[in-house]
Structures are given as structure tokens and as C-alpha cells.
Design an enzyme around this catalytic site. Structure first.
Site, PDB file in Angstrom:
ATOM      1  CE  LYS A  80      87.870  85.138  28.262  1.00 57.62           C
ATOM      2  NZ  LYS A  80      87.998  84.105  27.215  1.00 57.62           N
ATOM      3  CB  SER A 155      90.128  81.266  29.001  1.00 55.54           C
ATOM      4  OG  SER A 155      89.504  81.860  27.883  1.00 55.54           O
ATOM      5  CB  SER A 179      87.863  80.136  25.868  1.00 51.51           C
ATOM      6  OG  SER A 179      89.150  79.673  26.165  1.00 51.51           O
TER       7      SER A 179
END
Lengths: 488, 95
Positions: A80, A155, A179
Site C-alpha cells: 500500500k 482504504s 481498511s
């Protein structure tokens, strides 16, 4: 087809010298080239650097490297865009970081490298990890590999989509209010948020420091156990990391869950739960019972306040953490006549709508005259929420819930209504507020839509109870077919 | 329930965020809704409840006071939007 393998399948073949790390890396790069134009999980990746890392891994394997010491040797992973990798771009999918390149490695990245992993790409996310659909990225919109008209969750949507689309073998994300678990559920992967303090946050760009944890996205539970063991541990550079020994997590996967006590919170099985999610979770609970677990109803009476508490505490912490993005030391700058004007111009131009919304909310709840009414009250209700969980764990070993109220929703469906978007996190937020570990794994597919969409089962555990979660998840997974399905 | 007196211009100033008039209007309305939702916390009886700032508070986290390697001046300035003489350059603060 090497990109379709799990970590344990790939490393077994690498150890037997049947395949090379270069083959595995090339297979992932080819898959990215083939599918990422549609999926858009990757913000950037560097094929030449990826292959150079693979060649170094092959040299180590040829020299007799020990896979028990380096359990990720030759395994292509992507991260990420919120984790620092020395020399690689770091943007948090925000315009405000400009051309930022990390001057150092996050602790988890040091650990992955020491374990031999090939770290080859930056994955899309909601800007600064604020969102539930990855639609808040300043760069691009990631699509759900099971249906590209739908969101991958957020997310960490890029981390989930890249694993589900077999573009990498596994990935890391971060989880502040769901997330990791929510996108894992919506994309059909395994996602694990460790106990707060289990994994060092050094080198993770902070969103809400009392809630953030880094965790793995994998294709099965065994891989989650392997990655968790690699990234866990006390770190002097994160004063909130906890000095507890790291268990050999894969050894917890015994297949035996007889007598384990599961709790079903009655507050989670109400309003807004899609019928296909409810029936998949009901069936999963029956399956766990047939494997020998016992199930009882429990109560988490303050559940209804989770979202309100979260959006006070998380935004308050975010407003403080994001004060550092002011155009002085790094990232983009928009000039002004004096420093104050420069800060406001830089931040006004650099942050997207959701980040601004949360900074303003967080600033407001901390501002003079409102602190007691909002922030302090939210911290007190957080205590009650946490006590609910700890009390429940006097009776049960793990709590079972749906991960999300519905399967993946359509792109654009909720992006105009922030409150509706926030309410899609109702099942995942309590875990962060209480600081406990949570895992999501596939438990079926919705059957009433044109395309099959994955459904996630969430298991919540006691503080440092990751072994119980992994054992339960593994026993369930091995007795069901879901993990064998590929989106593409 | 409606939100209490919420002055978006004032809060944006505190947050050092320049907003366009359209943003002020949209964000103001959305935050009004969210604050209305958050009002539900007033239902909870928190008498005598201690606040939780951190799920597992670690106190007195010390390390040995020994020098360790850190970023060099050059590395620290690598991402600076403006730099000169080994320093960050900002608009003039004092006349």
C-alpha cells in the site's frame, strides 16, 4: 501460472529449484501488464528493479539459502502506498506529497527484506487511508476484480485487488477502521488486522495513531500466518509497539478447533444486513460448529456508538498527524506571502475533499470549547466499547460477525454521501477502538447478482489472540471451497 | 438533531486550509449532517468512566541515551520543495 500461487506453494517450488524467483517475478509482472489496465491496483512499479531483486534471490537460493530463516525468499509482494520503502515513491495517493521518495525503510519493510521478499510496487488507496472504496485516491480508481463496475473496498483497495487479481503473491495494507478487513472481504482474500502494538508502525504514514495497524492480504490463511510472523515484533522506533514474544503463527494451524467457544453478537445481525451476507455467515457458523466449535449469543451493547466514536477520535488524531503536510520540509508547495498563507495554500491545493472533511471535523472536535463535549466524551465511550469486548472474551475465544453489511457496491454509489460511506464500516470499527485483532476470510458468494461477489466472515479475538483466529480461520477455510476460487 | 454552531471559515483557518466558497458550502453541509449523527453520543451515560486514549497504554518507554545513525543533512533535504545552504527555505517570517 506462478502468479496464481500462494506464498507456501511458491516457496516450496523455489526450495525444490523447480522454478526461479525470476520466473515468479516475471509471471507477476506479466499479469500486471495483462490485467492492471482494467483493475488499476498499481500506482507505480519498477520492472527492472523487480527483476534485479529476483536475480539476487535466485543467487541466494543457489548459494543454499535456508527458507526456514528466510520464509519469503523470492516471493513477489506489493505494498500500500502508505509504507516507506527506501528510494521508492511514497504518496499516500495524495497530491500533497509531490515527488516524495522515502529516505528510509519502514520496520515492516526491513523485516520483509530480511525474509527475502521482492518488493515491487505501490498499491492504490484512499488518500491518506481515508475512505472505504478507494475512490478517494488522487490518482486513479481501482476496480473490483470480481466485477469491474464495483469498488474493491478501502482504504487498502489496491492491496486487496492486486492479490485477488493474482498480480502479486501477497500484499500489505493498513487498517484504522477496517481498511484491511473490508477490502479483503469485498475482493475475496484473507485480511488480518493485528492487535494494536503487535506490528511496528515506524515508516507507516500516520492517519490515526491510536488505531492504525499494518497487516497482510493473502490468498489463504497459512500465508497470513507466515506474513504476520515476519512483520510482528517489538520495535524501539515505535514506542507503542508491545514487547511480547512473537509466536510461530503457522504452528497454530492445527486444524483442531474442537471446544473453541465462539460468540455471535446480537447487535451485529440487525438492520441493513444484506440477506445473502446473512445466509453466508449463518452457514459459516454452522460449518464452524460442525468442526467442533461451540456457539453462543453474546452482547456488545455499545456497538451502535462505534461509528460516532470513531469519526471523532480518528479525525481528531488525523487533524494533528496531517499538520506536518505544510509545504515546508517535503512534498508539494504552493507559495504564499507569508508562512501561514503558504500552509493554507499548500494544504488547500494538496488535499482532496475527504481529507479536508476529516481534518476540519477533527480540528473542530478538538477546538476550544468543544473538546469535552466531543473528544473527551468519545474517549469515554471508547472505554465502554472496549470493556464490552473484554467482557465478551471472558465467555468466548473469538467473536464471529459479517465483515461488511453488503457485498461490493457499485463505483460512485456512495461517493456523494460521506455519512452513508462511513456507515458501511459498522462491523469493522469496534475492533480498532478496542485494539483487538480481527481477520476476514471468504465465506461464500452472493448469488442474486449477475456476477458472483465475495462475502467475508470476520473473526475477532482477544488481545494477542491471533493464533486462535488463525486456527479457526484455517480450519474453516480447509473445509470449504472458497479460497480456491480466482477472480480472473 | 442539528449541529451546534459550526463556523466553517473559522475551523478552516485553525486547520490552515484554504477552501473555495463552493467547498465551504459543500463541506459545511456535509459536516452538519455528520455532527448531527455524532450527537447520539450524548445519550450515553459516561459518569465515572475513564477516557481511553490508547488500547494498551505503554508508560515510561525508555531507551538507552546513546547516539544512533540518522538521516544525513542531504537525505533530510532530499524531498524539500525549496532549499539553500543545507536549510529549508520558507517565506520571510520577520520584517
Amino acid at each position: 501460472m506462478l502468479h496464481r500461487l500462494t506464498i507456501h506453494e511458491l516457496t516450496a517450488r523455489l526450495a525444490r529449484r523447480e522454478v526461479s524467483a525470476r520466473d515468479a517475478m516475471q509471471a507477476c509482472l506479466d499479469q500486471v501488464a495483462r490485467v492492471d489496465g482494467d483493475i488499476r491496483a498499481f500506482i507505480s512499479h519498477d520492472p527492472a528493479d523487480a527483476l534485479a531483486q529476483a536475480d539476487a534471490a535466485d543467487a541466494a537460493i543457489a548459494a543454499g539459502a535456508d527458507f526456514s530463516q528466510r520464509p519469503l525468499l523470492g516471493v513477489p509482494l506489493a505494498l500500500k502506498d502508505v509504507l516507506a520503502v527506501q528510494g521508492q515513491p511514497l504518496n499516500c495517493c495524495s497530491k500533497i506529497l509531490g515527488q516524495f521518495r522515502s529516505p528510509y525503510d519502514a520496520t515492516v519493510v526491513e523485516k520483509l527484506k530480511a525474509a527475502g521478499a521482492l518488493i515491487f510496487g505501490r498499491l492504490n488507496m484512499d488518500e491518506f487511508a481515508m475512505g472505504s472504496s478507494t475512490e478517494n485516491s488522487a490518482f486513479q480508481t481501482t476496480r473490483n476484480p470480481w466485477d469491474t463496475a464495483r469498488i474493491p473496498g478501502g482504504s487498502s483497495g489496491g492491496s486487496a485487488a492486486a492479490v485477488a487479481a493474482d498480480e502479486c503473491i501477497a500484499s500489505l495494507g493498513s487498517d484504522t477502521g477496517g481498511s484491511i478487513r473490508q477490502p479483503a472481504a469485498l475482493c475475496g482474500c484473507v485480511g488480518l488486522k493485528p492487535t494494536y502494538g503487535r506490528v511496528s508502525r515506524y515508516g507507516l504514514v500516520a492517519f490515526a495513531s491510536s488505531l492504525d495497524q499494518i497487516g497482510p492480504f493473502t490468498k489463504d490463511v497459512r500465508d497470513a500466518a507466515t506474513l504476520l510472523e515476519v512483520i510482528s515484533g517489538h520495535d524501539l522506533r515505535d514506542a507503542s509497539s508491545i514487547p511480547q514474544p512473537v509466536p510461530r503463527y503457522p504452528q497454530a494451524l492445527t486444524g483442531d478447533i474442537k471446544g473453541m467457544r465462539l460468540g455471535l453478537p446480537k447487535e451485529y445481525m440487525v438492520g441493513g444486513l444484506a440477506p445473502e451476507v446473512k445466509s453466508a455467515v449463518d452457514a459459516a457458523v454452522k460449518q464452524l460448529e460442525s468442526l467442533g466449535a461451540t456457539v453462543q449469543e453474546i452482547s456488545l451493547p455499545h456497538t451502535d456508538y462505534d461509528v460516532a466514536v470513531y469519526y471523532i477520535i480518528a479525525t481528531a488524531e488525523a487533524s494533528a498527524n496531517l499538520a506536518r503536510f505544510d509545504g515546508v520540509r517535503y512534498g508539494a508547495r504552493v507559495e504564499g506571502a507569508d508562512p501561514l498563507e503558504m500552509y493554507a495554500n499548500t494544504r488547500g491545493a494538496g488535499f482532496g475533499a475527504e481529507v479536508k472533511r476529516r481534518i476540519i471535523l477533527g480540528t473542530y472536535v478538538l477546538s476550544s470549547g468543544y473538546y469535552d463535549a466531543y473528544y473527551l466524551r468519545a474517549q469515554k465511550v471508547r472505554t465502554l466499547i472496549r470493556q464490552d469486548y473484554l467482557k465478551a472474551f471472558e465467555q468466548v475465544d473469538a467473536i464471529v460477525t459479517p465483515t461488511t453489511p453488503t457485498p461490493a457496491f457499485k463505483l460512485g454509489e456512495k461517493s456523494g454521501d460521506p455519512l452513508q460511506m462511513y456507515l458501511s464500516d459498522i462491523f469493522t470499527i469496534g475492533c480498532n477502538l478496542a485494539g483487538i485483532p480481527g481477520l476476514s476470510l471468504p465465506c461464500g458468494f452472493s448469488s442474486d447478482s449477475q456476477r458472483r461477489l465475495p462475502i467475508g466472515l470476520q473473526l475477532l479475538g482477544k488481545p494477542f489472540g491471533e493464533e486462535s483466529l488463525l486456527r479457526l480461520a484455517h480450519a474453516y477455510e480447509q473445509s470449504t471451497p472458497w479460497h480456491k476460487e480466482h477472480a480472473l | 438533531m442539528s449541529a451546534p454552531d459550526f463556523n466553517i471559515k473559522y475551523v478552516a483557518h485553525l486547520a490552515r486550509l484554504k477552501l473555495s466558497p463552493e467547498e465551504e458550502q459543500t463541506l459545511g453541509a456535509q459536516l452538519g449532517n455528520i455532527l448531527g449523527y455524532i450527537e447520539k453520543l450524548k445519550e450515553v451515560d459516561v459518569t465515572g468512566v475513564e477516557p481511553t486514549a490508547h488500547a494498551f497504554p505503554m508508560v515510561n518507554v525508555f531507551r538507552a541515551d546513546e547516539p544512533r545513525p540518522s538521516l544525513t543533512n542531504e537525505e533530510a533535504l532530499l524531498n524539500a520543495p525549496r532549499r539553500a545552504s543545507g536549510l529549508f527555505v520558507v517565506p520571510k517570517v520577520v520584517e
